[in-house]
Design an enzyme around this catalytic site. Structure first.
Site, PDB file in Angstrom:
ATOM      1  N   HIS A   4       3.434   6.032  -0.590  1.00  0.00           N
ATOM      2  CA  HIS A   4       3.418   4.664  -0.087  1.00  0.00           C
ATOM      3  C   HIS A   4       2.811   3.755  -1.144  1.00  0.00           C
ATOM      4  O   HIS A   4       1.735   4.028  -1.661  1.00  0.00           O
ATOM      5  CB  HIS A   4       2.611   4.583   1.212  1.00  0.00           C
ATOM      6  CG  HIS A   4       2.724   3.248   1.866  1.00  0.00           C
ATOM      7  ND1 HIS A   4       1.938   2.179   1.499  1.00  0.00           N
ATOM      8  CD2 HIS A   4       3.538   2.806   2.848  1.00  0.00           C
ATOM      9  CE1 HIS A   4       2.251   1.135   2.234  1.00  0.00           C
ATOM     10  NE2 HIS A   4       3.218   1.492   3.066  1.00  0.00           N
ATOM     11  N   ASP A  41      10.362  -9.973   0.709  1.00  0.00           N
ATOM     12  CA  ASP A  41       9.788  -8.632   0.868  1.00  0.00           C
ATOM     13  C   ASP A  41      10.129  -8.190   2.275  1.00  0.00           C
ATOM     14  O   ASP A  41       9.653  -8.778   3.240  1.00  0.00           O
ATOM     15  CB  ASP A  41       8.272  -8.684   0.663  1.00  0.00           C
ATOM     16  CG  ASP A  41       7.638  -7.294   0.656  1.00  0.00           C
ATOM     17  OD1 ASP A  41       8.235  -6.351   1.213  1.00  0.00           O
ATOM     18  OD2 ASP A  41       6.543  -7.159   0.097  1.00  0.00           O
TER      19      ASP A  41
END
Length: 161
Positions: A27, A86
């Site tokens: 991540h 995003d």
């Protein structure tokens, strides 16, 4: 991810464009963090990831086969603020589900469904459900575009003349 982005920027400075792949990462946080790095060099930054944490079924399914696959873009705009995108390919990123669970908040309907296709609003039960794809279900996505597409309107005009 930071080093990969720095490498892409270095390569783009000499060749005009660069693409760098990363393998075995984890991540990485907000995708725009890396896309934005290119802005300092007056470059467009693009970030695409293929996740390995499957939380999303294909349309019409209930099996978790796909990841949220984040996408980010940062585009310089001279004196104006840059354009920055995003996003996940789901209605909500799984990190938002985890944040709601940590705060003891419920999720809005439309983020997840359970294995029977019913809305799931308790983020502590997220393992019992799946995230929904961006654009909604096949039925609602097709309804939301029905009649509002410029191409469809144009076809109707052409058919009348």
């Amino acid at each position: 991810m930071k080093r990969a982005t720095e490498l892409a920027i270095e390569k783009a400075k000499t060749s005009g464009v660069a693409w760098v792949g990363v393998q075995w990462s984890n991540h990485a946080g907000p995708a725009s963090l890396y896309a934005r790095m290119a802005l300092a060099h007056d470059m467009i930054g693009l970030y695409f990831a293929v996740g390995n944490a499957n939380h999303l079924p294909p349309w019409g399914g209930l099996d978790m086969l796909l990841s949220t696959n984040p996408i980010a873009a940062a585009i310089p705009a001279n004196e104006e603020a840059p354009v920055v995108l995003d996003m996940a390919t789901t209605v909500a990123a799984y990190g938002k589900v985890k944040a709601k669970a940590a705060r003891g908040e419920s999720m809005p309907e439309g983020w997840m469904i359970d294995r029977e296709g019913k809305p799931l609003t308790d983020p502590k039960r997220a393992s019992e459900g799946v995230l929904l794809p961006i654009g909604g279900t096949r039925a609602t996505a097709s309804r939301s575009w029905s009649g509002s597409s410029p191409a469809r309107s144009t076809r109707r005009r052409w058919a009348r003349t």
